[in-house]
Design a protein around this motif. Structure first.
Motif, short mmCIF file in Angstrom:
data_model
loop_
_atom_site.label_atom_id
_atom_site.label_comp_id
_atom_site.label_asym_id
_atom_site.label_seq_id
_atom_site.Cartn_x
_atom_site.Cartn_y
_atom_site.Cartn_z
N PRO B 181 0.81 -1.22 0.00
CA PRO B 181 0.00 0.00 0.00
C PRO B 181 0.85 1.27 0.00
CG PRO B 181 -0.28 -1.24 2.06
CD PRO B 181 0.50 -2.09 1.14
N ALA B 182 2.02 1.23 0.61
CA ALA B 182 2.91 2.41 0.55
C ALA B 182 3.26 2.69 -0.91
CB ALA B 182 4.18 2.16 1.37
N SER B 183 3.55 1.62 -1.63
CA SER B 183 3.90 1.74 -3.04
C SER B 183 2.72 2.30 -3.85
CB SER B 183 4.31 0.35 -3.55
OG SER B 183 4.25 0.28 -4.94
N PHE B 184 1.51 1.80 -3.57
CA PHE B 184 0.32 2.23 -4.32
C PHE B 184 -0.08 3.67 -3.99
CE2 PHE B 184 -2.03 -2.03 -5.40
CZ PHE B 184 -0.89 -2.48 -6.06
N CYS B 185 0.40 4.21 -2.88
CA CYS B 185 -0.07 5.52 -2.42
C CYS B 185 1.03 6.58 -2.36
CB CYS B 185 -0.74 5.39 -1.05
SG CYS B 185 -2.30 4.48 -1.10
N ASN B 186 2.21 6.24 -2.89
CA ASN B 186 3.32 7.21 -2.93
C ASN B 186 3.79 7.66 -1.54
OD1 ASN B 186 5.11 8.56 -4.76
ND2 ASN B 186 4.19 10.51 -4.12
N ILE B 187 3.89 6.70 -0.65
CA ILE B 187 4.44 7.05 0.67
C ILE B 187 5.57 6.08 1.02
CG2 ILE B 187 2.23 8.02 1.43
CD1 ILE B 187 1.98 5.43 3.23
N VAL B 188 6.16 6.30 2.20
CA VAL B 188 7.24 5.44 2.65
C VAL B 188 6.70 4.52 3.75
CG1 VAL B 188 9.59 5.37 3.62
CG2 VAL B 188 8.84 7.35 2.25
N GLY B 189 7.08 3.25 3.69
CA GLY B 189 6.68 2.33 4.75
C GLY B 189 7.77 1.32 4.96
N ILE B 190 8.00 0.99 6.20
CA ILE B 190 9.04 -0.02 6.48
C ILE B 190 8.48 -1.12 7.36
CG2 ILE B 190 9.98 1.35 8.41
CD1 ILE B 190 12.74 0.04 7.68
N LYS B 191 8.79 -2.33 6.95
CA LYS B 191 8.54 -3.50 7.81
C LYS B 191 9.88 -3.82 8.45
CE LYS B 191 9.30 -7.87 7.05
NZ LYS B 191 9.75 -8.45 8.34
N PRO B 192 10.01 -3.64 9.74
CA PRO B 192 11.30 -3.93 10.40
C PRO B 192 11.59 -5.44 10.42
CG PRO B 192 9.90 -2.49 11.74
CD PRO B 192 9.05 -3.05 10.66
N THR B 193 12.81 -5.77 10.80
CA THR B 193 13.20 -7.16 10.98
C THR B 193 12.22 -7.85 11.93
OG1 THR B 193 15.47 -6.36 10.92
CG2 THR B 193 15.16 -8.64 11.62
N TYR B 194 11.87 -9.10 11.62
CA TYR B 194 10.99 -9.85 12.53
C TYR B 194 11.65 -9.90 13.92
CZ TYR B 194 8.05 -13.49 14.50
OH TYR B 194 7.19 -14.19 15.30
N GLY B 195 10.94 -9.46 14.93
CA GLY B 195 11.49 -9.47 16.29
C GLY B 195 11.99 -8.11 16.74
N ARG B 196 12.05 -7.14 15.81
CA ARG B 196 12.53 -5.81 16.17
C ARG B 196 11.47 -5.03 16.94
NH1 ARG B 196 17.32 -3.63 16.88
NH2 ARG B 196 18.17 -3.36 14.78
N VAL B 197 10.20 -5.24 16.56
CA VAL B 197 9.10 -4.49 17.17
C VAL B 197 8.14 -5.50 17.82
CG1 VAL B 197 7.15 -2.94 16.71
CG2 VAL B 197 9.32 -2.63 15.48
N SER B 198 7.66 -5.14 18.99
CA SER B 198 6.77 -6.04 19.74
C SER B 198 5.47 -6.29 18.99
CB SER B 198 6.45 -5.42 21.09
OG SER B 198 5.39 -6.11 21.70
N ARG B 199 5.01 -7.53 19.07
CA ARG B 199 3.70 -7.89 18.53
C ARG B 199 2.64 -7.96 19.62
NH1 ARG B 199 3.14 -12.86 16.89
NH2 ARG B 199 5.01 -13.69 17.85
N TYR B 200 3.02 -7.67 20.86
CA TYR B 200 2.06 -7.78 21.96
C TYR B 200 0.94 -6.76 21.77
CZ TYR B 200 0.19 -8.32 26.66
OH TYR B 200 -0.63 -8.56 27.73
N GLY B 201 -0.28 -7.25 21.78
CA GLY B 201 -1.42 -6.37 21.59
C GLY B 201 -1.73 -6.09 20.13
N VAL B 202 -1.08 -6.81 19.25
CA VAL B 202 -1.38 -6.69 17.82
C VAL B 202 -2.16 -7.95 17.44
CG1 VAL B 202 -0.42 -6.47 15.50
CG2 VAL B 202 0.77 -5.44 17.47
N VAL B 203 -3.35 -7.76 16.91
CA VAL B 203 -4.17 -8.91 16.53
C VAL B 203 -3.32 -9.81 15.62
CG1 VAL B 203 -6.26 -9.67 15.32
CG2 VAL B 203 -6.29 -7.57 16.71
N ALA B 204 -3.23 -11.08 15.98
CA ALA B 204 -2.33 -11.96 15.24
C ALA B 204 -3.00 -12.47 13.97
CB ALA B 204 -1.92 -13.13 16.12
N TYR B 205 -2.29 -12.36 12.86
CA TYR B 205 -2.72 -13.00 11.63
C TYR B 205 -1.84 -14.24 11.44
CZ TYR B 205 -2.49 -13.55 6.46
OH TYR B 205 -2.42 -14.04 5.18
N ALA B 206 -0.56 -14.02 11.13
CA ALA B 206 0.36 -15.16 11.01
C ALA B 206 1.58 -14.84 11.87
CB ALA B 206 0.75 -15.39 9.57
#
Lengths: 99, 489, 495
Positions: B181-206
């Motif tokens: 979606p960042a690409s489709f909307c002309n913005i910047v987005g980063i997915k950090p390394t797995y484990g860099r940012v906490s997933r606690y309280g984030v609805v789990a998908y996979a």
């Protein structure tokens, strides 16, 4: 290829109610998607370990120390139905729980 | 003074510190703009009163001498991330009335840094989708062309940033849900390394693929937010205890001598020629700044989509088992027994795509199919991760590719063919499978005026190089400065 | 491994068996950690419904498990105590099924990679030792509780227990009778209590057992078709359920019918088992490694450090009692039923240094008194130190055994130290030879006629003089010494 019967069994396992048209649509989708997955069968992975976790972190613990619980009200407010301090559901007939 | 909503985070910080405007004025401006752009459907929930109260509080704190890094600066949160006492739905009917009793660690960190939650952004239900059409709250529109999708699943966050409805937003990325979606909307987005940012309280998908990351209009803004989000969390066993570098401080390092790996498997049939041209142009630009390029091979790339659409649905079928109408969320009325309650609550509560993935996941984990599908996919996942390890060990520091094979497609164009939709994620999925950091940033427009994204993929834990390279590229280009007409209302 | 004794020809309820029972047990032991296995909520028993809940216990969206270190330590400790190999690479797995007491729709357990494997347990049975093979021990989380209310046609859910740590211990099919199954369970309970990993309380559900049972003709190697009986929550029920099921299967087999592989429930009210579901209905658990929990890699040094901290096990301590203290095997067994007993005994011994006397005063007097008073050793009014002091007084002949009983009664009633009671009551035993001789001479003087007869050869009067001396000392004289001194003074007089 999976059969329409398989689709119904899976739906039951996943606790989903499918109407006949939904079951048919899913049957078609699943076969097309699972057909695409077939390409994996050609890959030789006899010497490859499965990757279940990322980056090899191991042995993550917490100490056996108490922290405050949520108040029971928090659970009861969330629950669709409750009775006293209990969450309530229609009666469970099979008393086994896990098999 | 120019439109407040166009300012970068550092400009907002300067403005607030210099008393050019208050947090309340700033927050009010965003809220008004959100009101005017409702047709985008970028937000599922906006709590004006709460946001303004938080802004007043921030203004008071500033008057009292506080200088928290994000003090008084608003942001938007993907509605996949729990906000205490503020409804969180994952864009699903099954959570349509769910008000969490706790906040995600990332939300706590942003609030501790002084930031203000403007509202909760729309998404594909349970983050399952690449177009934001799978929302129980309706599709999100792309601010560049409201007949087109903003991408997904963090489509609401991307649209909000592109339309300048917030300076930053949080997204989650399981197979490309921040970057595409960042690409489709002309913005910047980063997915950090797995484990860099906490997933606690984030609805789990996979769970083995999910990661939270920032979306913003510039690399530096993303770096600012990423700094606040990153770091170990004792509530998430998969969050890693590693030092977090000072991202912003290092931004001006440049790309001299940086070795860019160009994966030949990413420039293939099906890649829109206009996208390829823009990406090749971006690579040239980076070379002109001192980077070197080398062709690399990631030979298992073509298997990534198959691996992903086994592993992610498998984990999802498990993670979504808890939505059973018992303890919280939607419960079908008048169930005759427990089985009926389960089946009806779940089939009435989950949308089509979610049910499709639950079915796939249930199938690949079921006895008799586990080895052929799930275990096999985990092994091929290893091969995909090894492709990257080899490339980084032998040839390059950063991998450069298109983020998505095409620009934004039309709403309803792909809904009837789930497989075609899945294939749209081919360049982003391998990054999640390998647990690497990946960033998308603007690198041009096609002839229809639609944005094109450049993807940078880094070594594990090396977000820093992505920020540095992205910043160097961005500093020499103007793409990120282009705003859709909607942002100018 | 010891060979199972043949049950050939032995009777069960009077019926001659041509079949032998093959039994395997799966036991769930609830650990007594302060907090749950994957979150920091309390495990306290008997709290108000839904008092110990948090996002993880409720299975709220976004909640994540973090392993309690103590659970792993306890699992390894029990594995070592049961002679298991400790697995070096462990993963948790998710086991899926829908049930209202299971908040996430899956139970976090271990599947193909259990923490402990291939062990054995020595079980004392009728004076001999049976070695029972242990297949595996794994860690998992408990479920909550459903209370079924047929009146309102609803079930009420309490999640306090959800997420409490369990170890599941699976035996080989090595047990051959209900009594053996029960003896195995008692030994298991003894060990977990010795290690302090669980209170092993079956009434509170800290020890729960499922039994797999099949019959086969004696001499046949191949196993028969088995049934599984779920949720046996007392030693008695384990025996009764197995006895019932053996009888049921045997009557089917004898009438030429076959056994259906199925899961049964035991109804303690009727004493019968009933079918819950057949094998065909058994669920597909869709196990897979839990991505939320990184693998555990167990180092040798870690295992060693746990081994070093481990209390000595009942088997070993029992051996020490026999070999080192000279106690009988029976006494040793009584003292090692509970760790508390043997620890108490050792404290008593430390004070008095007389093992036999210490054992007898502990097991007959103190246990008897506690039993009558309905107390356990933890709440004993008589401390180990005081019991040791009492034994010491007896051993040094400062008081007689008879006096000691009086003193003990007061100790039990008041918690006072024996020395204090003896002093207050003037109960000190007369042991000085000269003092006793003085009393004897005075008794002689007061009974001149009897003395003359005695000296003259009527030995039957000896008892009369002992009695007179004890009477005039109000029982405080050491009877043995009184006896000896009278004999020697009479001997002198007889010249």
């Amino acid at each position: 290829m999976i059969s329409n019967e398989d689709v119904k069994k899976l739906a039951l396992l996943a606790r989903l109610n499918l109407s006949e048209p939904e079951a048919q649509r899913l049957h078609k989708d699943l076969n097309s998607i699972l057909g695409y997955m077939e390409r994996l069968q050609k890959v030789d992975v006899s010497k490859v370990d499965p990757m279940s976790h990322v980056h090899g972190a191991t042995n993550v613990f917490r100490e056996d120390e108490l922290k405050p619980s949520l108040p029971v009200e928090a659970a009861l407010e969330l629950a669709p139905d409750h009775s006293g301090r209990f969450i309530r559901v229609p009666i469970v007939i099979d008393q086994g729980g896990e098999n | 003074m120019s439109d407040l909503t166009h300012l970068s985070i550092s400009d907002l910080r300067t403005g607030l510190a210099g008393k050019k405007f208050s947090s309340r004025e700033l927050t009010q401006t965003y809220l008004d703009k959100i009101d005017k752009t409702k047709e985008l459907n970028a937000f599922i929930l906006v709590d004006r009163d709460k946001a303004l109260a938080a802004a007043d509080q921030a203004d008071k704190m500033r008057a009292a001498g506080s200088n928290l890094p994000l003090l008084g600066i608003p942001g938007a949160i993907k509605d996949m991330i729990l906000t205490k006492d503020v409804r969180t739905t994952a864009a699903s009917k099954i959570l349509q009335n769910f008000v969490p009793p706790y906040s995600a660690t990332v939300v706590n960190r942003l609030e501790a840094a002084g930031s203000i939650v403007l509202g909760k952004t729309n998404l594909d239900e349970f983050a399952m989708g690449s177009s934001n059409e799978n929302s129980a709250f309706g599709a999100v529109k792309n601010p560049w062309d409201i007949e087109r999708v903003p991408g997904g699943s963090s489509g609401g966050s991307a649209a909000a940033i592109a339309a300048c409805l917030a300076p930053y937003a949080l997204g989650t990325d399981t197979g490309g849900s921040i970057r595409q979606p960042a690409s489709f909307c002309n913005i910047v987005g980063i997915k950090p390394t797995y484990g860099r940012v906490s997933r606690y309280g984030v609805v789990a998908y996979a769970s083995s693929l999910d990661q939270v990351g920032p979306m913003a209009r510039t690399v530096q803004d993303c770096a600012e937010i990423c700094q606040v989000l990153s770091g170990h969390d004792e509530f998430d066993s998969t969050s890693v205890d590693k030092p977090v570098p000072q991202y912003v401080a290092g931004l001006k390092k440049g790309v001299k001598g940086l070795r860019l790996g160009i994966p030949k498997e990413y420039f293939i049939k099906g890649l829109d020629p206009e996208v390829e041209k823009a990406v090749r142009g971006a690579i040239k630009q980076l070379e002109s700044l001192g980077a070197t390029t080398v062709e690399i091979s990631l030979p298992h790339t073509e298997l990534a989509v198959a691996v992903y659409y086994i592993l992610a649905p498998a984990e999802a079928s498990s993670n979504l088992a808890r939505y059973d109408g018992v303890r919280y969320g939607y419960r079908a009325q008048g169930s005759k027994d427990l089985m009926d309650l389960y089946c009806r609550s779940r089939s009435e509560g989950f949308g089509q795509e979610v049910q499709r993935r639950i079915m796939i996941g249930t199938y690949v984990l079921s006895s008799g199919y586990f080895d052929a599908f799930y275990l096999k996919a985990q092994k091929v996942r290893t091969l995909i991760a090894q492709d990257f390890q080899k490339a980084f060990a032998e040839k390059c520091d950063v991998i450069v590719s298109p983020t998505a094979p095409t620009t934004a497609f039309r709403i309803a164009e792909k809904v009837t063919d789930p497989l075609a939709m899945y294939l749209n994620d081919i360049f982003t999925i391998p990054v999640n499978l390998a647990g690497l950091p990946g960033m998308s940033l603007p690198c041009g427009f096609d002839s229809k005026g639609l944005p094109i994204g450049l993807q940078l993929i880094g070594k594990p834990w090396d977000e820093e190089t992505l920020f540095n390279a992205g910043f160097a590229y961005e500093s020499g280009t103007e793409w990120h400065k282009r705003l859709p007409e909607m942002a100018k209302v | 491994m010891a060979q199972a004794p043949s049950r050939n020809g032995k009777s069960l309820n009077g019926v001659v068996m041509e079949f032998e029972a093959v039994i395997g047990l799966e036991t769930h032991v609830q650990l007594c950690t302060k907090t749950k296995i994957f979150c920091s909520s309390s495990t306290e028993f008997g709290a108000e419904p839904n008092q110990h809940i948090d996002p993880v216990t409720l299975g709220l969206p976004g909640s994540l498990p973090v392993l309690n270190r103590q659970v792993l330590e306890n699992a390894i400790m029990l594995g070592l105590a049961m002679n298991c190999e400790i697995r070096r690479y462990n993963r948790f797995a998710r086991k899926h099924y829908f049930y209202p007491d299971l908040p996430k729709g899956y139970q976090i357990s271990q599947y193909e990679e259990p923490i402990c494997e291939r062990g054995h347990l020595n079980v004392p049975m009728d004076g001999a030792i049976r070695t029972i093979g242990i297949t595996r021990i794994h860690m998992e989380e408990d479920a909550g509780k459903n209370i079924h209310d047929s009146r309102t046609h609803s079930s009420l859910i309490d999640l306090n227990r959800a997420g409490v740590a369990l170890l599941e211990i699976v035996t080989q099919p090595d047990l051959r009778s209900p009594a053996e199954a029960s003896a195995y369970l008692r030994t298991l309970r003894q060990i977990v209590r010795f290690l302090g990993v669980s209170d092993g309380n079956m009434e509170e559900g800290s020890l729960r057992c499922d039994a797999n049972i099949s019959l086969r003709p004696v001499g046949q190697v191949k196993f028969g078709t088995r049934t599984e009986i779920k949720n046996l929550n007392s030693f008695k029920f384990v025996e009764r359920a197995l006895e019932y099921e053996i009888a049921r299967q045997m009557s089917l087999l004898k009438s030429g019918k076959s056994i259906v592989q199925e899961t049964m429930l035991f109804d303690s009210a009727t004493g019968a088992t009933r079918s819950l579901r057949s094998k065909e209905e058994s669920a597909d658990y869709r196990y897979f490694p839990d991505p939320d929990l990184p693998p555990l890699v167990i180092e040798e040094a870690y295992i060693r450090s746990i081994q070093e901290r481990m209390p000595t096990l009942p088997e070993q301590r029992s051996k020490e009692l026999v070999d080192g203290y000279g106690l009988t095997a029976y006494d040793a067994q009584v003292l090692t039923v509970e760790r508390m007993n043997i620890d108490f005994f050792e404290e008593v011994f430390k004070v008095c240094q007389n093992a036999k006397l210490a054992c007898s005063w502990l097991t007959s007097e103190l246990f008897g008194a506690l039993n009558t008073a309905g107390l356990d050793l933890k709440r004993s009014p008589v401390s180990a130190r005081n019991l040791g002091e009492l034994v010491k007084l007896i051993d040094s002949e400062a008081i007689s055994g008879k006096m000691a009983k009086t003193v003990f009664e007061e100790m039990f009633a008041t918690g006072k130290a024996p020395g204090e009671i003896v002093a207050a009551r003037g109960l000190k035993q007369l042991t000085n030879d000269d003092d006793i001789a003085k009393v004897v001479e005075s008794v002689f003087a007061n009974n001149a006629k009897q003395l003359a007869d005695y000296v003259g050869g009527n030995d039957r009067l000896h008892a009369f003089f002992v009695g007179q001396v004890m009477k005039s000392t109000q029982g405080t004289a050491n009877p043995k010494k009184v006896n000896d001194i009278i004999l020697s003074l009479i001997k002198k007089r007889r010249g």
